[in-house]
Write an enzyme that holds these catalytic residues in place. Structure first.
Site, PDB file in Angstrom:
ATOM      1  N   LYS A  45      58.930  47.038  11.052  1.00 13.25           N
ATOM      2  CA  LYS A  45      59.487  46.644  12.182  1.00 13.25           C
ATOM      3  C   LYS A  45      59.713  44.965  12.042  1.00 13.25           C
ATOM      4  O   LYS A  45      59.568  44.490  10.663  1.00 13.25           O
ATOM      5  CB  LYS A  45      58.205  46.711  13.143  1.00 13.25           C
ATOM      6  CG  LYS A  45      57.066  46.108  12.505  1.00 13.25           C
ATOM      7  CD  LYS A  45      55.593  46.151  13.298  1.00 13.25           C
ATOM      8  CE  LYS A  45      54.522  45.789  12.696  1.00 13.25           C
ATOM      9  NZ  LYS A  45      53.225  45.700  13.908  1.00 13.25           N
ATOM     10  N   ARG A 143      44.672  47.723  22.810  1.00 16.06           N
ATOM     11  CA  ARG A 143      46.048  47.266  23.225  1.00 16.06           C
ATOM     12  C   ARG A 143      46.659  48.713  23.779  1.00 16.06           C
ATOM     13  O   ARG A 143      46.250  49.291  24.934  1.00 16.06           O
ATOM     14  CB  ARG A 143      46.720  47.097  21.904  1.00 16.06           C
ATOM     15  CG  ARG A 143      45.993  45.422  21.449  1.00 16.06           C
ATOM     16  CD  ARG A 143      46.993  44.948  20.206  1.00 16.06           C
ATOM     17  NE  ARG A 143      47.604  46.077  19.403  1.00 16.06           N
ATOM     18  CZ  ARG A 143      48.256  45.636  18.143  1.00 16.06           C
ATOM     19  NH1 ARG A 143      48.286  44.391  17.706  1.00 16.06           N
ATOM     20  NH2 ARG A 143      48.549  46.811  17.588  1.00 16.06           N
ATOM     21  N   TYR A 277      58.590  11.982  12.189  1.00 19.09           N
ATOM     22  CA  TYR A 277      58.060  11.731  13.555  1.00 19.09           C
ATOM     23  C   TYR A 277      56.734  11.470  13.645  1.00 19.09           C
ATOM     24  O   TYR A 277      55.771  12.092  12.942  1.00 19.09           O
ATOM     25  CB  TYR A 277      58.391  12.824  14.376  1.00 19.09           C
ATOM     26  CG  TYR A 277      59.741  13.182  14.745  1.00 19.09           C
ATOM     27  CD1 TYR A 277      60.787  12.135  14.999  1.00 19.09           C
ATOM     28  CD2 TYR A 277      60.409  14.535  14.307  1.00 19.09           C
ATOM     29  CE1 TYR A 277      62.237  12.773  15.395  1.00 19.09           C
ATOM     30  CE2 TYR A 277      61.851  14.963  14.505  1.00 19.09           C
ATOM     31  CZ  TYR A 277      62.770  13.836  14.944  1.00 19.09           C
ATOM     32  OH  TYR A 277      63.806  14.093  14.986  1.00 19.09           O
ATOM     33  N   MET A 325      62.499  19.955  13.117  1.00 21.63           N
ATOM     34  CA  MET A 325      63.423  21.366  13.557  1.00 21.63           C
ATOM     35  C   MET A 325      64.130  21.610  12.170  1.00 21.63           C
ATOM     36  O   MET A 325      64.072  23.053  11.844  1.00 21.63           O
ATOM     37  CB  MET A 325      64.084  20.998  14.608  1.00 21.63           C
ATOM     38  CG  MET A 325      64.980  22.302  15.072  1.00 21.63           C
ATOM     39  SD  MET A 325      65.790  22.091  16.479  1.00 21.63           S
ATOM     40  CE  MET A 325      64.744  21.965  17.849  1.00 21.63           C
TER      41      MET A 325
END
Length: 389
Positions: A45, A143, A277, A325
């Site tokens: 998966k 779940r 940053y 990013m």
């Protein structure tokens, strides 16, 4: 790129090297642990936990896996479309899902409640073909899965659908909540409930091909949970399900993914220079900075700001300042490797590089997330795609 390829000679911004030889060896090591003739499902998966679903599925089958598993039906259908044979199971459905397509592709589909059983039987009528259905029991994870109180109705309706030739119940299964926590009381409680729920279904006439509850940690440490089939996900990729259980090497496993990048820039800066940053890092003195051209858009956790380890020029460095990013910075401490020098974010650890577990510890998460989140901008380069001999 999802095909077998050689390591490029020209430097790349970044690449994830996937050692399919290691993956095959891991599958064999896991199979060697199985008790009572249990088979192995290779869980691929989420693009094989970020490793590339189709090549990893093929490698796992080559090494003796007899089932493939995915979360979504779309993932399973893609495997079948790529020519993957044999049993493929998918378990995360929502109303209106591609039931008929799954039936026609010969997939095993999971049913946790009456709405899903109704939809799959309707699709079987439309397809004129029996659906392969596995009933999931909620034994305590909370779940997906059918609650014990609703199990009699689901079993009765599944038996009715079988008698009408609409479905074949091929499996009964569940999933552990805390198998990665040795000695957790929920393990025994879930196992007992699973035995009770499967016994109930079988006493009323269901004859499943497989019963399965064991995930990677249970496969490694709880042989009494192996039943007819185990589902190995993260362990197949050479990552330990939990540091408490042991390192990959403790289980004879080897990490499959190595994440590499090339330094985009190396420059001298004075002391007191802010980095990235917010200036959360300021150089303590004159030094050199190296720019690693990957960031959170590539799956590098922003939580690794100031903590993430990277091997550059034979030395461990640490992310200096915030991960952006597309890039982050490491303080090279005055060393001056050339632009294009390799930076290894994580790998097996053989050459002193960090591992995915090191990144998980640095970010306060689990190694599953580290490998799975590597984004599509990072090409996968599959190595050792062919069996030798």
């Amino acid at each position: 790129m999802n095909e077998t390829a050689a390591v490029p000679t020209a430097p790349l911004r970044a690449r994830a090297e996937i050692d399919l030889g290691a993956l095959r060896a891991n599958v064999r090591a896991l199979r060697a642990r199985l008790k009572g003739g249990a088979a192995l499902m290779a869980v691929v998966k989420s693009d094989a936990y970020g490793h590339g679903a189709v090549p990893c599925a093929r490698a796992a089958l080559d090494a003796g896996a007899t089932w493939l598993g995915t979360a979504t039906p779309e993932e399973a259908l893609a495997l079948r479309a790529a020519g993957l044979p044999g049993r493929i199971m998918c378990w995360l459905w929502v109303p209106g899902g591609p039931w008929r397509e799954a039936i026609e592709a010969g997939l095993d589909v999971s049913v946790s409640g009456m709405w899903a059983l109704r939809e799959v039987t309707d699709a079987a009528r439309a397809a004129g073909r029996r659906a392969r259905v596995q009933l999931k029991a909620d034994t305590g994870l909370g779940r997906n899965g059918c609650q014990p109180g609703d199990w009699p109705e689901l079993v009765a309706e599944a038996l009715k659908a079988e008698s009408e030739g609409l479905i074949e119940v091929t499996g009964l299964w569940s999933h552990f909540a805390c198998a990665d926590e040795p000695g957790h009381p929920s393990i025994t409680a879930q196992l007992d409930r699973f035995r009770e729920m499967t016994a109930y279904a079988e006493e009323r006439g269901l004859r499943p091909e497989v019963r399965h509850i064991a995930n990677s940690p249970a496969t490694l440490t709880l042989p009494e949970t192996h039943f007819d089939l185990v589902r190995t996900g993260i362990a197949m990729y050479g990552v330990s399900p939990s540091p408490e259980l042991g390192t990959p090497a403790d289980f004879g496993l080897r990490p499959v993914m190595t994440l590499r990048a090339s330094l985009a820039l190396v420059k001298r800066v004075p002391g007191g220079h802010g980095v990235s940053y917010g200036h959360h890092y300021t150089t303590p003195g004159e030094t050199t900075l190296g720019l690693v051209p990957v960031g959170y858009a590539d799956g590098i956790p922003r939580h690794a700001s100031g903590t993430g380890p990277v091997l550059v020029d034979g030395k461990w460095r640490t992310v200096a300042g915030r991960v952006a990013m597309d890039q982050f910075v490491v303080d090279l401490g005055g060393d001056e490797p050339a632009p294009g020098t390799g930076a290894v974010l994580f790998g097996p650890g053989d050459a002193g590089e960090p591992t995915a577990e090191d990144w998980a510890q640095a970010c306060g998460t689990i190694a599953y997330e580290i490998v799975t989140r590597i984004g599509t901008r990072v090409p996968r380069v599959h190595l050792n795609g062919e069996e030798e001999g």
